[in-house]
Write a protein that holds these residues in place. Structure first.
Motif, PDB file in Angstrom:
ATOM      1  N   MET A   7       0.846  -1.181   0.000  1.00  0.00           N
ATOM      2  CA  MET A   7       0.000   0.000   0.000  1.00  0.00           C
ATOM      3  C   MET A   7       0.888   1.239   0.000  1.00  0.00           C
ATOM      4  SD  MET A   7      -2.856   1.262   2.787  1.00  0.00           S
ATOM      5  CE  MET A   7      -4.147   0.216   2.163  1.00  0.00           C
ATOM      6  N   ASP A   8       0.469   2.221  -0.733  1.00  0.00           N
ATOM      7  CA  ASP A   8       1.133   3.517  -0.781  1.00  0.00           C
ATOM      8  C   ASP A   8       1.276   4.063   0.647  1.00  0.00           C
ATOM      9  OD1 ASP A   8       1.713   6.037  -2.582  1.00  0.00           O
ATOM     10  OD2 ASP A   8       0.330   6.714  -1.026  1.00  0.00           O
ATOM     11  N   VAL A   9       2.422   4.675   0.949  1.00  0.00           N
ATOM     12  CA  VAL A   9       2.684   5.201   2.297  1.00  0.00           C
ATOM     13  C   VAL A   9       1.624   6.220   2.705  1.00  0.00           C
ATOM     14  CG1 VAL A   9       4.307   6.537   3.697  1.00  0.00           C
ATOM     15  CG2 VAL A   9       5.159   4.775   2.148  1.00  0.00           C
ATOM     16  N   THR A  10       1.300   7.121   1.802  1.00  0.00           N
ATOM     17  CA  THR A  10       0.297   8.147   2.100  1.00  0.00           C
ATOM     18  C   THR A  10      -1.046   7.509   2.425  1.00  0.00           C
ATOM     19  OG1 THR A  10       1.433   9.723   0.669  1.00  0.00           O
ATOM     20  CG2 THR A  10      -0.877  10.188   1.181  1.00  0.00           C
ATOM     21  N   LEU A  11      -1.434   6.512   1.651  1.00  0.00           N
ATOM     22  CA  LEU A  11      -2.706   5.832   1.906  1.00  0.00           C
ATOM     23  C   LEU A  11      -2.663   5.056   3.217  1.00  0.00           C
ATOM     24  CD1 LEU A  11      -3.683   4.631  -1.676  1.00  0.00           C
ATOM     25  CD2 LEU A  11      -4.576   6.583  -0.388  1.00  0.00           C
ATOM     26  N   GLY A  12      -1.497   4.587   3.593  1.00  0.00           N
ATOM     27  CA  GLY A  12      -1.346   3.923   4.887  1.00  0.00           C
ATOM     28  C   GLY A  12      -1.630   4.873   6.043  1.00  0.00           C
ATOM     29  N   TYR A  13      -1.095   6.075   5.951  1.00  0.00           N
ATOM     30  CA  TYR A  13      -1.384   7.088   6.976  1.00  0.00           C
ATOM     31  C   TYR A  13      -2.871   7.433   6.986  1.00  0.00           C
ATOM     32  CZ  TYR A  13       3.423   8.200   8.332  1.00  0.00           C
ATOM     33  OH  TYR A  13       4.694   8.152   8.846  1.00  0.00           O
ATOM     34  N   LEU A  14      -3.453   7.542   5.811  1.00  0.00           N
ATOM     35  CA  LEU A  14      -4.878   7.854   5.723  1.00  0.00           C
ATOM     36  C   LEU A  14      -5.710   6.747   6.362  1.00  0.00           C
ATOM     37  CD1 LEU A  14      -7.229   9.573   4.742  1.00  0.00           C
ATOM     38  CD2 LEU A  14      -7.060   8.383   2.542  1.00  0.00           C
ATOM     39  N   ARG A  15      -5.388   5.528   6.046  1.00  0.00           N
ATOM     40  CA  ARG A  15      -6.135   4.391   6.599  1.00  0.00           C
ATOM     41  C   ARG A  15      -6.047   4.370   8.125  1.00  0.00           C
ATOM     42  NH1 ARG A  15      -4.910  -1.830   5.112  1.00  0.00           N
ATOM     43  NH2 ARG A  15      -6.234  -2.719   6.687  1.00  0.00           N
ATOM     44  N   GLU A  16      -4.867   4.649   8.642  1.00  0.00           N
ATOM     45  CA  GLU A  16      -4.695   4.693  10.094  1.00  0.00           C
ATOM     46  C   GLU A  16      -5.548   5.806  10.709  1.00  0.00           C
ATOM     47  OE1 GLU A  16      -1.187   5.483  13.361  1.00  0.00           O
ATOM     48  OE2 GLU A  16      -0.621   4.824  11.352  1.00  0.00           O
ATOM     49  N   SER A  17      -5.573   6.960  10.063  1.00  0.00           N
ATOM     50  CA  SER A  17      -6.386   8.073  10.564  1.00  0.00           C
ATOM     51  C   SER A  17      -7.875   7.741  10.512  1.00  0.00           C
ATOM     52  CB  SER A  17      -6.118   9.340   9.745  1.00  0.00           C
ATOM     53  OG  SER A  17      -4.821   9.804   9.982  1.00  0.00           O
ATOM     54  N   LEU A  18      -8.288   7.072   9.454  1.00  0.00           N
ATOM     55  CA  LEU A  18      -9.700   6.714   9.319  1.00  0.00           C
ATOM     56  C   LEU A  18     -10.136   5.708  10.379  1.00  0.00           C
ATOM     57  CD1 LEU A  18     -10.083   6.480   5.448  1.00  0.00           C
ATOM     58  CD2 LEU A  18     -11.005   8.239   6.966  1.00  0.00           C
ATOM     59  N   SER A  19      -9.205   4.940  10.893  1.00  0.00           N
ATOM     60  CA  SER A  19      -9.557   3.947  11.911  1.00  0.00           C
ATOM     61  C   SER A  19     -10.126   4.605  13.164  1.00  0.00           C
ATOM     62  CB  SER A  19      -8.348   3.076  12.261  1.00  0.00           C
ATOM     63  OG  SER A  19      -7.381   3.823  12.976  1.00  0.00           O
ATOM     64  N   ASN A  20      -9.888   5.896  13.329  1.00  0.00           N
ATOM     65  CA  ASN A  20     -10.441   6.637  14.465  1.00  0.00           C
ATOM     66  C   ASN A  20     -11.892   7.052  14.247  1.00  0.00           C
ATOM     67  OD1 ASN A  20      -7.933   6.659  15.858  1.00  0.00           O
ATOM     68  ND2 ASN A  20      -7.267   8.357  14.576  1.00  0.00           N
ATOM     69  N   HIS A  21     -12.431   6.785  13.059  1.00  0.00           N
ATOM     70  CA  HIS A  21     -13.769   7.272  12.704  1.00  0.00           C
ATOM     71  C   HIS A  21     -14.661   6.163  12.149  1.00  0.00           C
ATOM     72  CE1 HIS A  21     -12.191  11.356  13.161  1.00  0.00           C
ATOM     73  NE2 HIS A  21     -11.111  10.886  12.575  1.00  0.00           N
ATOM     74  N   LEU A  22     -14.378   4.932  12.508  1.00  0.00           N
ATOM     75  CA  LEU A  22     -15.095   3.797  11.930  1.00  0.00           C
ATOM     76  C   LEU A  22     -16.559   3.697  12.339  1.00  0.00           C
ATOM     77  CD1 LEU A  22     -12.354   1.032  12.003  1.00  0.00           C
ATOM     78  CD2 LEU A  22     -13.305   2.214  10.007  1.00  0.00           C
ATOM     79  N   LYS A  68       5.785  14.334   9.531  1.00  0.00           N
ATOM     80  CA  LYS A  68       5.677  13.310   8.484  1.00  0.00           C
ATOM     81  C   LYS A  68       4.211  12.960   8.247  1.00  0.00           C
ATOM     82  CE  LYS A  68       6.955   9.773   5.844  1.00  0.00           C
ATOM     83  NZ  LYS A  68       7.162   9.987   4.430  1.00  0.00           N
ATOM     84  N   ARG A  69       3.485  12.692   9.327  1.00  0.00           N
ATOM     85  CA  ARG A  69       2.057  12.363   9.216  1.00  0.00           C
ATOM     86  C   ARG A  69       1.285  13.539   8.615  1.00  0.00           C
ATOM     87  NH1 ARG A  69      -1.595   9.045  11.086  1.00  0.00           N
ATOM     88  NH2 ARG A  69      -0.234   7.918  12.467  1.00  0.00           N
ATOM     89  N   ALA A  70       1.553  14.734   9.100  1.00  0.00           N
ATOM     90  CA  ALA A  70       0.860  15.918   8.589  1.00  0.00           C
ATOM     91  C   ALA A  70       1.112  16.081   7.092  1.00  0.00           C
ATOM     92  CB  ALA A  70       1.310  17.166   9.342  1.00  0.00           C
ATOM     93  N   LYS A  71       2.343  15.873   6.663  1.00  0.00           N
ATOM     94  CA  LYS A  71       2.687  16.005   5.244  1.00  0.00           C
ATOM     95  C   LYS A  71       1.955  14.962   4.402  1.00  0.00           C
ATOM     96  CE  LYS A  71       6.583  15.422   2.081  1.00  0.00           C
ATOM     97  NZ  LYS A  71       6.014  14.287   1.380  1.00  0.00           N
ATOM     98  N   GLU A  72       1.970  13.724   4.853  1.00  0.00           N
ATOM     99  CA  GLU A  72       1.326  12.645   4.096  1.00  0.00           C
ATOM    100  C   GLU A  72      -0.189  12.863   4.001  1.00  0.00           C
ATOM    101  OE1 GLU A  72       2.907  10.373   2.389  1.00  0.00           O
ATOM    102  OE2 GLU A  72       4.902  10.735   3.198  1.00  0.00           O
ATOM    103  N   LEU A  73      -0.815  13.238   5.099  1.00  0.00           N
ATOM    104  CA  LEU A  73      -2.261  13.479   5.081  1.00  0.00           C
ATOM    105  C   LEU A  73      -2.602  14.705   4.241  1.00  0.00           C
ATOM    106  CD1 LEU A  73      -3.181  12.707   8.801  1.00  0.00           C
ATOM    107  CD2 LEU A  73      -3.523  11.245   6.795  1.00  0.00           C
ATOM    108  N   ASN A  74      -1.733  15.692   4.276  1.00  0.00           N
ATOM    109  CA  ASN A  74      -1.961  16.902   3.489  1.00  0.00           C
ATOM    110  C   ASN A  74      -1.934  16.605   1.989  1.00  0.00           C
ATOM    111  OD1 ASN A  74      -2.396  19.827   3.631  1.00  0.00           O
ATOM    112  ND2 ASN A  74      -0.473  19.898   2.487  1.00  0.00           N
TER     113      ASN A  74
END
Length: 82
Positions: free
Chosen positions: A1-16, A69-75
């Protein structure tokens, strides 16, 4: 999985608890997106709106935690939604 999408997926896990979030996560699991551009193109308007709202909060949180790093990837995803 793309690194950026990995960060996104992790962030989305807080909103399931949200139905739209669940739908987005199912898409991420069902398809192998090469990058965030491909992923964003596959979203409907409702999903894009939800992500826009969530990413604003998640990026601010990452910045407050000094996780650049997380902020950059999510941005990267956030900018594609605009």
């Amino acid at each position: 999985m793309d690194v950026t999408l990995g960060y996104l997926r992790e962030s989305l896990s807080n909103h399931l608890e949200n139905e739209v979030c669940q739908r987005i996560c199912k898409k991420m699991l069902a398809k192998r997106y090469a990058n965030e551009e491909e992923f964003v193109k596959d979203l409907d308007d409702n999903e894009m709106s939800f992500l826009n709202h969530v990413l604003e909060k998640e990026i601010k949180y990452a910045q407050n935690e000094q996780d650049q790093k997380r902020a950059k990837e999510l941005n990267e995803v956030y900018e594609l939604l605009l």
